[in-house]
Motif scaffolding. Structure first.
Motif, mmCIF file in Angstrom:
data_model
loop_
_atom_site.group_PDB
_atom_site.id
_atom_site.type_symbol
_atom_site.label_atom_id
_atom_site.label_comp_id
_atom_site.label_asym_id
_atom_site.label_seq_id
_atom_site.Cartn_x
_atom_site.Cartn_y
_atom_site.Cartn_z
ATOM 1 N N SER A 1 0.765 -1.095 0.062
ATOM 2 C CA SER A 1 0.053 -0.004 -0.097
ATOM 3 C C SER A 1 0.847 1.286 -0.018
ATOM 4 N N TYR A 2 2.074 1.216 0.834
ATOM 5 C CA TYR A 2 2.970 2.197 0.841
ATOM 6 C C TYR A 2 3.584 2.486 -0.313
ATOM 7 N N PHE A 3 3.926 1.412 -1.265
ATOM 8 C CA PHE A 3 4.566 1.675 -2.746
ATOM 9 C C PHE A 3 3.542 2.207 -3.456
ATOM 10 N N VAL A 4 2.290 1.909 -3.526
ATOM 11 C CA VAL A 4 1.076 2.291 -4.465
ATOM 12 C C VAL A 4 0.949 3.699 -4.233
ATOM 13 N N ASP A 5 1.071 4.123 -2.848
ATOM 14 C CA ASP A 5 0.940 5.813 -2.739
ATOM 15 C C ASP A 5 2.155 6.587 -3.316
ATOM 16 N N LEU A 6 3.259 5.913 -2.894
ATOM 17 C CA LEU A 6 4.594 6.460 -3.360
ATOM 18 C C LEU A 6 4.584 6.914 -4.697
ATOM 19 N N LEU A 7 4.282 5.836 -5.692
ATOM 20 C CA LEU A 7 4.168 5.758 -7.027
ATOM 21 C C LEU A 7 3.401 6.714 -7.537
ATOM 22 N N LYS A 8 2.071 7.012 -6.869
ATOM 23 C CA LYS A 8 1.229 7.574 -7.205
ATOM 24 C C LYS A 8 1.515 9.406 -7.040
ATOM 25 N N GLU A 9 2.479 9.401 -5.867
ATOM 26 C CA GLU A 9 2.729 10.830 -5.399
ATOM 27 C C GLU A 9 3.911 11.313 -6.549
ATOM 28 N N HIS A 10 4.287 10.406 -7.399
ATOM 29 C CA HIS A 10 5.650 10.626 -7.994
ATOM 30 C C HIS A 10 5.245 10.560 -9.542
#
Length: 312
Positions: free
Chosen positions: A100-109
């Protein structure tokens, strides 16, 4: 300007790892952007193996948590002393938190995506997971949906695939390991997030990967490293070794090598880039170099469950 994501090891944190790769960052120059992030799981003393105490944060945290006032100091002023991990292998919810953290991080960038990722130890394992998630962008629904926490709000990833993935002292996630996935085998999986991740790794990683191994690594040994190497396509992987142990090599030849590799136009074929340690390296397949004795092997070999669990 290449943009590289840094993923620290188990028991470290973003601040510690950022300092440990300072020489490499300096060698890359101002035309590289390094993004260092914190793993989502805060580790307790019981989660920390004795032989990882050398990073310093562990001993200081154990001493600091002996009093309430010291604990408050940890939370406010000394956040960089708090050890973290990407997941705990006996707690599936931490793996869900990582995905979930990776999904949010990728969306942020999304607007200015990452070109590559550099991970160390468990961070290399996490880097491989991130890379394979981007190769299978529609897998997010199955990964997050397997957590039994309701339907995920994100069903796919729009961040493009990475151009390269640097894995230092990496290994494959240590859950139940199976052979190459086939459609007929899917029903054998129970639908947990660990099983879904194993299905992804069984498909293989085709993004160009650079594997860095320590000849004297006592934490992630050769057999354990091989489990991740064999997951990566032999035509797009490169393997290099150094004489040391469980760390990111940063001598002059190595930091120059990292900088030149990161700046390559085509990471699929890195054969034009000389090895930083030619005495431990021989020419191999896949457009690059391969370590003697660590060439192509059978996909997903049987995992030695007696290996030490220091890095989860």
């Amino acid at each position: 300007m290449p943009k590289i994501l840094l993923l620290h090891g188990y028991g470290q944190n973003a601040a510690i790892f950022y300092k440990k790769v300072a020489a490499i960052r300096k060698q890359c120059g101002k035309d590289c952007e390094f993004v260092h992030v914190e793993a989502p799981t805060v580790l307790k003393p019981v989660d920390l193996p004795q032989n990882l105490a050398s990073i310093g944060a562990i001993d200081r945290q154990q001493n600091a948590t002996s009093s309430a006032s010291a604990s408050e100091t940890l939370e406010s002023e000394n956040l960089e002393l708090i050890p973290r991990g990407w997941w705990l292998r006996d707690r599936p919810e931490t793996m869900h938190n990582c995905v979930s953290y990776f999904v949010d991080l990728l969306k942020e960038h999304e607007e200015r995506p990452f070109d590559g990722v550099l991970g160390f130890s468990q961070g290399a394992c996490a880097a491989a997971l991130l890379t394979i998630m981007l190769e299978n962008s529609n897998s997010v629904h199955r990964l997050l949906g397997s957590s039994q926490t309701g339907s995920p709000s994100v069903t796919s990833i729009t961040h493009p695939r990475l151009k390269f993935c640097i894995l230092v002292a990496g290994f494959r996630p240590r859950f139940i390991q199976r052979g190459v996935a086939e459609e007929s085998q899917v029903s054998a999986y129970t639908g947990t997030i660990e099983d879904e991740i194993q299905l992804l790794f069984d498909k293989g990683i085709y993004t160009p990967t650079l594997h860095i191994l320590g000849e004297n690594d006592q934490i992630v040994g050769r057999e354990r490293s091989q489990t991740l190497i064999d997951t990566c396509n032999e035509e797009t992987r490169r393997i290099e070794r150094h004489e040391g142990g469980h760390f990111v090599p940063s001598k002059t030849s190595w930091r120059q090598f990292f900088a030149r590799y990161i700046h390559l136009e085509n990471h699929v074929d890195s054969s034009e880039l000389p090895s930083p340690n030619p005495l431990l390296t021989e020419v191999g397949t896949g457009g690059g170099m391969s370590t003697p004795g660590l060439g192509s092997g059978a996909m997903t070999p049987k995992l030695d469950l007696n290996l030490a669990s220091e890095t989860n």
